[in-house]
Design an enzyme around this catalytic site. Structure first.
Site, PDB file in Angstrom:
ATOM      1  N   SER A  91     -19.974  84.709 -39.252  1.00 30.61           N
ATOM      2  CA  SER A  91     -19.760  85.467 -37.990  1.00 30.61           C
ATOM      3  C   SER A  91     -19.038  84.269 -37.086  1.00 30.61           C
ATOM      4  O   SER A  91     -18.161  84.842 -36.064  1.00 30.61           O
ATOM      5  CB  SER A  91     -21.184  85.668 -37.083  1.00 30.61           C
ATOM      6  N   HIS A  94     -25.231  84.923 -31.762  1.00 30.26           N
ATOM      7  CA  HIS A  94     -25.622  84.422 -32.918  1.00 30.26           C
ATOM      8  C   HIS A  94     -24.372  83.631 -33.409  1.00 30.26           C
ATOM      9  O   HIS A  94     -24.590  82.560 -34.453  1.00 30.26           O
ATOM     10  CB  HIS A  94     -25.848  85.423 -33.745  1.00 30.26           C
ATOM     11  N   GLY A 115     -27.612  86.468 -26.979  1.00 30.47           N
ATOM     12  CA  GLY A 115     -28.245  86.640 -28.235  1.00 30.47           C
ATOM     13  C   GLY A 115     -28.889  87.986 -28.401  1.00 30.47           C
ATOM     14  O   GLY A 115     -28.881  88.595 -29.607  1.00 30.47           O
ATOM     15  N   ASN A 147     -14.609  92.201 -36.952  1.00 32.33           N
ATOM     16  CA  ASN A 147     -14.630  91.833 -38.447  1.00 32.33           C
ATOM     17  C   ASN A 147     -15.333  92.621 -39.280  1.00 32.33           C
ATOM     18  O   ASN A 147     -15.636  92.310 -40.514  1.00 32.33           O
ATOM     19  CB  ASN A 147     -15.441  90.370 -38.295  1.00 32.33           C
ATOM     20  N   LYS A 185     -14.880  88.828 -41.708  1.00 30.20           N
ATOM     21  CA  LYS A 185     -16.147  87.828 -41.642  1.00 30.20           C
ATOM     22  C   LYS A 185     -16.170  87.046 -42.614  1.00 30.20           C
ATOM     23  O   LYS A 185     -15.607  87.295 -43.703  1.00 30.20           O
ATOM     24  CB  LYS A 185     -17.195  88.860 -41.547  1.00 30.20           C
ATOM     25  N   HIS A 207     -24.336  87.901 -43.779  1.00 30.38           N
ATOM     26  CA  HIS A 207     -24.711  88.032 -42.140  1.00 30.38           C
ATOM     27  C   HIS A 207     -26.080  87.060 -42.049  1.00 30.38           C
ATOM     28  O   HIS A 207     -26.861  87.214 -43.082  1.00 30.38           O
ATOM     29  CB  HIS A 207     -25.115  89.189 -41.714  1.00 30.38           C
ATOM     30  N   ARG A 233     -39.117 100.232   2.132  1.00 30.37           N
ATOM     31  CA  ARG A 233     -37.847 100.449   1.456  1.00 30.37           C
ATOM     32  C   ARG A 233     -37.069 100.322   2.848  1.00 30.37           C
ATOM     33  O   ARG A 233     -35.844  99.611   2.794  1.00 30.37           O
ATOM     34  CB  ARG A 233     -37.666 101.595   0.734  1.00 30.37           C
ATOM     35  N   GLU A 254     -27.798 100.997 -14.912  1.00 30.71           N
ATOM     36  CA  GLU A 254     -28.706 100.148 -14.701  1.00 30.71           C
ATOM     37  C   GLU A 254     -28.710  98.714 -15.168  1.00 30.71           C
ATOM     38  O   GLU A 254     -28.955  97.730 -14.818  1.00 30.71           O
ATOM     39  CB  GLU A 254     -30.204 100.564 -14.245  1.00 30.71           C
ATOM     40  N   ASP A 312     -41.139 114.457  -6.599  1.00 27.10           N
ATOM     41  CA  ASP A 312     -40.224 114.285  -7.434  1.00 27.10           C
ATOM     42  C   ASP A 312     -40.997 114.202  -8.872  1.00 27.10           C
ATOM     43  O   ASP A 312     -39.985 114.599  -9.988  1.00 27.10           O
ATOM     44  CB  ASP A 312     -39.194 113.229  -7.340  1.00 27.10           C
TER      45      ASP A 312
END
Lengths: 622, 622
Positions: free
Chosen positions: A36, A73, A119, A181, A243, A257, A318, A366, A424
């Site tokens: 990699s 990685h 990672g 790759n 790769k 890998h 809030r 989010e 709700d």
């Protein structure tokens, strides 16, 4: 920088030296991802030794260009590159993955050249986008942000959330590099080398694209140069790569890998050495930063004026959040708010109205929201407050988990917690958010019950470096604290007590008010005195105060929370008192998936209202 | 179906009737989202009364076409539509959001016409893709799957993960409808009415697109007809619509999200009534299912042969998982496995090798992975096993949370838990997964320690309806159970005991073996006997066995886990014993962000190895 033949050969040699060091380091560690690393060697060589403008002496200097290795990685080649840049001796890279080395399996900010841990895949671009937004609109400084993304991880939706965000805000100081790759961990990626599909998708998401042979240093360097001249869009270098490039018998093959080369390493290293134009390493001329990022003082942050409420007035926490944030913003112009299209519910809109330039709409995404927030906090450029419904922060659990490893400074504010939101229904109710944030190492979990404590929670969160969570409620609740009350992280408040208390009731937010109601009813109707405690922060929990107050209340405790039982306040208390004998604890919490209905009715129905508290106290007294 | 003028008018009238009922229901409830319903009224009318092939008598019949309302806040029009289809009287829709009605604020499978709960945005398409995959490749039946997506929620990365998946697997039986009404909750969406941008993005992700005026029933009907004839791709109807369409003074205006019309309702309803071509409702001719989905028996699932291991042989539980799944697959051809490109690490690859047609590679997109799994479980068509590194399941926390509301049947298997993975470092270590899965209502959390218990955990999970989590470990661990050991959910095992035990040590997975080591050392070196318990399931936890065994061990308990303290095994135990006096519990867990290093060294360093257990026992005995 324009490239002559000498420089091209030098960069190509550097790429191969990075490959060799990556092979040697992973072989020494007996684990890691050399193939990699190999696919991105030319990109790293060109980027660090021709394109990036930075100071090796101060890798995190705010004026430096930024680099985020989203495919974490490939850490060995990142380490090899910084060694090549002169930050530390190349031999040190051979300590990869050893317990006493900060050169871990995946990069973390324990290293002075890493802004954010990677990672867990697909997270780098959101953080980069946050940094780029800060560079363009906050620092207004010409540093650029580069993010290297693996093709496998480009399947993560968070990448596309970040792309959408980056083009919407015209982040032309952001450059993504896709290392295509072709091979994932366990099989070829879904798109393989379909470069034109990558191009279509990335263009459709608003990036200027540059397709290159990722092993041709001239093409790569030209693309970076052209990218830096784009004025209205983020850019993407789509690098077609192999790769294990340059590893005979391994290049472009499956099943390599995450495997060191073992006894094949020697032949591969020799083959790579044969490619070198120069036997000796020729030092690179590095480019210096071109701008001067402003000095920033994040420590000078506090409420512009103390809370100013009347006891008994009803204000939702809030709503108090929005007002408190404005008070911080008046004192420190580096306080930023962002939200996922819920600003009129979380009240981050109050901040937007006061400081329109210091609010960033992140729309309904989010993961990216939190990633952008983490980017905003990097290199101590701003204090980011990120808000949405608390339940939707669960969408970003992995980003928050990584945030802890990143030593991130981000303030999360989750509204609409628990069944007390009402009609709700369960999809909008956060009933697991306390459990989630409690697991984050170093996270402070605030759960204010009124407007005064909310203002102080917001202030304390801003002053605390790390991940903080403030849980706010939808219904209006009466102010119970005087405006001069002093709050501290990890310090509980006793809100009702007498010399003859028979039980300690711990409530928070909505349930604190239910506990107060229960105390009044128990007193007047049953002649029973109870003590009511507001923990203020659930993490850390005020163990000492709980133990000492419980002792004064017959060692009886009722904990009541608008949350599922697992990982919530009840378990926080039970866990903190696990080594204590003689204390009996009764835990009241929501035990099933709730329904739609009026807030008060639901609070009662699910066993966390005053009626249930009274019954629990009686049970403990029986 | 070809549309004549009469039918067009009838469908248009139905759309307006659905609008009126949505207005009336939200007004009665005093909350809800009538304007979000209005933008999709024609789509719902055409879909349910011209396109969909289903039986109103059996809304969940496996041969019916499926409909998923991804924008769950538009629930009122979904309810109104089913009322219009004759499933229940229209008046019932006026019970919207009442505590005693299943017509909740957002749809849940408490309703017999809802397969999956929605309301957390961006999740519907993954579930739909799972259903479509089952239809095309498992049931091999011509039902189609329709998923209606809001434009705001299309910012969620999970939508694009699902699109990528759907085109990769050529799900031509899947049709997405994008309701592009321009307005989000708090402001216009990022793309507004840039229909061509939607088209480019959706096409780039491999869908055949049909752009329509979403308020023109003929255009909508034609697009559905054309879409159904596409043979090699999923399709997307991009419907250009107006929020609050047909509501004078409200249509296409901001600040009307999630608000009932209140006193404006009367005028709006009158305006809509004026649009009606016919004062009386004319019943629609509905289309029947065109295929016969096969009968399926998911109850007949068990290991084809009992475990067959030798005591003391070392096998990683992750490896035993793969073998166990093959044993299930031999007995029941509806057992399916899916993974996020980690199959060679989680050992789901073993299943792929045995049953290549019953493994689905979902690539690196865990939100979609879990969503597809939930889709696989809908209508009891298959038993899906979903695996990846346990830490990456945190990416799908919101999907799992919604899964509980969906009454989903999905088996999650997370490998590489805890610091015992070693050198890869903290980004790959699950240290919060137990806490996460424990919060899911009804979820069973298995944590097997050897190959025998793993096989039985996999079998029990398959036989249990609901969400299950099996936590597997990376290192090989010795077989400690005989092949005929019987396991039950919620029943712990005592793996070491004597008549003179002075402490109960509860470990699981890796730490159970550390506890056994500690027991041996304590016995031989210190003459201290301890009892060692394997809880087998962390949720439910075997409270009775813990209490009775603790009583026989001097009421001393040590809990040791490869997990953060919050929400883990220690708090599960402390929480279960909260009402007990006299028991002292010492909790050992990982208290900081760990580093890279050798597994054994990390287990010791972070205080969860035999050395720490011995020290904890001594402390309790002191």
């Amino acid at each position: 920088m324009a490239l002559d033949d000498v420089k091209i050969k030098q960069l190509q040699d550097t790429a191969n030296r990075l490959r060799i060091l990556s092979i040697e380091a992973t072989n020494a560690a007996k684990s890691g991802h050399p193939t990699s690393c190999a696919s991105m060697a030319e990109v790293m060589s060109v980027l660090f030794f021709n394109t990036l403008r930075y100071s090796t002496k101060e890798p995190k200097h705010p004026s430096n260009d930024r680099f985020v290795l989203s495919k974490g990685h490939a850490a060995p080649i990142l380490y090899a590159t910084w060694a090549e840049a002169g930050l530390f001796p190349p031999e040190e890279v051979l300590n990869l993955r050893k317990l006493d080395s900060d050169l871990e399996g995946h990069p973390t900010p324990r290293l002075n050249f890493v802004d954010v841990a990677t990672g867990s895949l697909g997270q780098g671009l959101s953080v980069s986008a946050g940094m780029a937004y800060v560079g363009k609109y906050v620092d207004k400084c010409d540093y650029r942000v580069y993010c290297l993304i693996g093709d496998g991880e480009s399947a993560e939706g968070s990448i596309w959330e970040a792309m959408s965000f980056s083009s919407h805000y015209k982040l032309n100081n952001l450059c993504a590099i896709f290392d295509v790759n072709r091979l994932g961990q366990s099989e070829p990626t879904a798109l393989g080398h379909k470069i034109e599909t990558y191009e279509k998708r990335i263009q459709a998401f608003g990036f200027e694209t540059f397709v290159v042979n990722g092993h041709d240093v001239k093409q790569v360097a030209d693309a970076f140069a052209k990218a830096s001249r784009v004025t209205d869009k983020p850019q993407a270098i789509i690098a077609c790569t192999l790769k294990g490039k340059g590893f005979p018998g391994i290049e472009d093959r499956e099943n390599w890998h995450g495997k060191p080369l073992g006894d094949k390493a020697k032949d591969v290293v020799n083959a790579l050495k044969e490619q070198l134009h120069s036997a000796n390493r020729i030092p690179h001329q590095l480019q210096s930063p071109v701008c001067k990022a402003p000095n920033v003082d994040l420590k000078a942050v506090k409420l512009s004026e103390p809370p100013n409420f009347k006891l008994g007035d009803k204000i939702a926490t809030r709503q108090a959040y929005g007002d408190a944030l404005v008070k911080l913003g008046r004192v420190n112009d580096r306080v930023y708010a962002m939200d996922g299209d819920t600003k009129n519910s979380t009240f981050s809109e109050t901040y937007k109205k006061a400081f329109p330039d210091r609010y960033i709409e992140c729309f309904i995404a989010e993961q990216n929201l939190v990633g952008v927030g983490i980017g905003f906090g990097c290199r101590a450029r701003t204090i980011p407050f990120v808000s949405t419904f608390a339940c939707f922060l669960s969408r970003a659990f992995d980003q928050l988990r990584m945030g802890a490893i990143s030593q991130a400074n981000i303030k999360c504010v989750g509204s609409h917690c628990g069944v007390s939101i009402g009609e709700d229904g369960p999809s909008q109710m956060a009933l697991e958010d306390i459990a989630m944030f409690r697991t984050i190492p170093g996270c402070t979990v605030f759960y204010p019950c009124d407007a005064v404590s909310t203002e102080r929670a917001v202030e304390l969160a801003a002053q605390h470096h790390g991940i903080d969570f403030i849980r706010t409620s939808r219904p209006a609740t009466p102010v119970i604290y005087s405006n001069d009350t002093v709050f501290e992280i990890g310090k509980a408040k006793i809100v009702k007590s007498s010399g003859a208390d028979q039980c300690l009731v711990i409530g928070a937010g909505i349930t604190l008010h239910e506990a107060i109601k229960a105390a009044d009813a128990l007193k007047t109707q049953h002649g029973v005195s109870i003590r009511v405690m507001d923990p203020f922060t659930i993490k850390p929990i005020d163990r000492d105060a709980i133990i000492s107050n419980a002792a004064e209340c017959g060692n009886r405790i009722v904990v009541v929370e608008d949350h599922y039982p697992e990982g919530g306040i009840g378990e926080a208390v039970a866990g903190a008192l696990a080594d204590q004998v003689n204390i009996r604890i009764k835990k009241l919490a929501v035990h099933e998936v709730p329904r739609s209905g009026p807030p008060d009715v639901l609070v009662d129905k699910y066993g966390i209202g005053s009626r249930s508290i009274i019954a629990a106290v009686h049970e403990l007294l029986a």
